[in-house]
Write an enzyme that holds these catalytic residues in place. Structure first.
Site, PDB file in Angstrom:
ATOM      1  N   ILE A 197       0.903  -1.413   0.073  1.00 29.36           N
ATOM      2  CA  ILE A 197      -0.248  -0.072  -0.405  1.00 29.36           C
ATOM      3  C   ILE A 197       0.804   1.668   0.152  1.00 29.36           C
ATOM      4  O   ILE A 197       1.741   1.321   0.572  1.00 29.36           O
ATOM      5  CB  ILE A 197      -0.748   0.038   1.415  1.00 29.36           C
ATOM      6  CG1 ILE A 197      -1.500  -1.492   1.435  1.00 29.36           C
ATOM      7  CG2 ILE A 197      -1.630   1.139   1.563  1.00 29.36           C
ATOM      8  CD1 ILE A 197      -2.931  -1.690   0.094  1.00 29.36           C
ATOM      9  N   GLU A 284      -7.621   6.171 -12.935  1.00 30.71           N
ATOM     10  CA  GLU A 284      -5.977   5.963 -12.063  1.00 30.71           C
ATOM     11  C   GLU A 284      -5.150   5.715 -12.885  1.00 30.71           C
ATOM     12  O   GLU A 284      -3.432   5.621 -12.571  1.00 30.71           O
ATOM     13  CB  GLU A 284      -5.758   5.035 -10.958  1.00 30.71           C
ATOM     14  CG  GLU A 284      -4.495   4.421 -10.966  1.00 30.71           C
ATOM     15  CD  GLU A 284      -5.011   3.210  -9.359  1.00 30.71           C
ATOM     16  OE1 GLU A 284      -3.852   2.654  -9.407  1.00 30.71           O
ATOM     17  OE2 GLU A 284      -6.092   2.678  -9.032  1.00 30.71           O
TER      18      GLU A 284
END
EC number: 1.3.8.4
Length: 424
Positions: A197, A284
């Site tokens: 992450i 994205e």
């Protein structure tokens, strides 16, 4: 006042980057900022000024630190720098003015992503995760209360944002995620973990995808998106990962142990998270394509001047035909990528968003960036292979874009399936 005024109202003057010191025989003048011809790129005056403003800021305040950030895998002044980006108005560049955003488009977002990545690809990646993966998802899918609560601090840089989708056994096959969210009264209790992450160790606010129905068929129907705060009970982070590249863009595992998240923090609707996820993936991929553009420009910034300073066999090595071929290949790859990315961004700003081309821009720019970085190393020869020069960093950083946000293989599947769908 709209941050767009702060951002675009600055007077832009010419400048020249102070060259990085070289410990070897090549003079310090070997690194300089190459001009970007934005008339060819089709930018309007405000977009040109945006590039100049951001470029000047990051070349003065970030680029001189890029090697140290990479070597130490740490950006010590991250919080301070984030607030500076917030004051420039670029953290919420696509967010509405009413929440402190700049209200600009995806082309402007790509330009900022490109210029930050030109100075430091690692910090550029963190910027993309914050400004697009987190902020833009809340802008597109949040209710009014969520926007008012979270956007102002994310946009100002007081908060750092992240998005958590991948798991150890759910990367490209993201709908197979196992992070479980069980409803108990006015809360959901989350158990499981997320992995790889970006911004995980630093994030104050995270958009997290979890399974609210593990038995749903198809599996995508059981996914729900949540807004998670770092101080919510049961949430923690594991140690920062030691990565090949993008060092200083902090990455870690997220751990959820009976983590209580209010039901009011559902982003969109329960079991509708796949729509949030998939609609966000296209944008994205588009915005992150600015990262490889910045890396390629940085390679040229270091390589082209070097070829006109370094001498061999009694002449500048840039005069050799093989080196001229390298320069031509690197430049044309960059310019072809720019036109593709900028045109897809313009189309998205006009409401024409296609999964095929959003996958296409990140596929093509990522693979071109890796090749351009390899060519840059070859042009510098032995100097390209030592860490006193940044060429190795460019290559290690570029490779991430062939893996993160959906691998090159998955992007090819997206494009191929789009064509197949036209013939059903």
């Amino acid at each position: 006042m709209a941050t767009a005024v702060r951002l675009l109202g600055r007077r832009v003057s010419s400048w020249r980057l102070r060259p990085l010191p070289s410990p070897l025989a090549v003079p310090q003048r070997a690194h300089s900022m190459l001009p970007v011809d934005d008339d060819i790129n089709g930018l309007n005056e405000e977009q040109k000024q945006l590039r100049h403003t951001i470029s000047k800021f990051v070349q003065e305040n970030l680029a001189p630190k890029a090697q140290e950030i990479d070597q130490s895998n740490d950006f010590k002044n991250l919080r301070e720098f984030w607030k500076q980006l917030g004051s420039l108005g670029v953290l919420g560049i696509t967010a509405p003015v009413q929440y402190g955003g700049s209200g600009l488009g995806y082309l402007e977002h790509v330009l900022v992503m490109e210029e930050i990545s030109r100075a430091s690809a690692a910090v550029g990646l963190s910027y993309g995760a914050h400004s697009n993966l987190c902020i833009n998802q809340i802008v597109r899918n949040g209710n009014e209360a969520q926007k008012e609560k979270y956007l102002p601090k994310l946009i100002s840089g007081e908060f750092i944002g992240a998005l958590a989708m991948s798991e150890p056994n759910a990367g490209s096959d993201v709908v197979s995620m196992r992070l479980k969210a069980e409803k108990k009264g006015d809360h959901y209790v989350l158990n499981g973990n997320k992995f790889w992450i970006t911004n995980g160790p630093d994030a104050d606010v995270l958009v997290v995808y979890a399974k609210t129905d593990l038995t749903a068929v198809p599996a995508s129907r059981g996914i729900t998106a949540f807004i998670v705060e770092k101080d919510m009970p049961g949430f923690s982070t594991s140690k920062k990962l030691d990565k090949l590249g993008m060092r200083g863009s902090n990455t870690c595992e997220l751990v959820f142990e009976d983590c209580k998240v209010p039901a009011a923090n559902i982003l969109s609707q329960e079991s509708k998270g796949v729509y949030v996820l998939m609609s966000g993936l296209d944008l994205e991929r588009l915005v992150l394509a600015g990262g490889p553009l910045g890396i390629m420009q940085a390679v040229l910034d270091h390589t082209i001047p070097y070829l006109h300073v370094r001498e061999a066999f009694g002449q500048k090595i840039g005069q050799f035909q093989l080196m001229q071929g390298k320069m031509a290949d690197m430049y044309t790859r960059l310019m072809a990528c720019r036109q593709y990315v900028y045109n897809v961004a313009r189309a998205c700003d006009e409401g024409h968003i296609t999964a095929k081309d959003c996958a296409g821009v990140i596929l093509y720019t990522a693979e071109c960036a890796t090749q351009v970085a390899l060519d840059g190393i070859q042009c510098l020869g032995g100097n390209g292979y030592i860490n006193d020069f940044p060429m190795g960093r460019f290559l290690r950083d570029a490779k991430l874009y062939e893996i993160g946000g959906g691998t090159s293989e998955v992007r090819r599947l997206v494009i191929g399936r789009a064509f197949n769908a036209d013939f059903r």
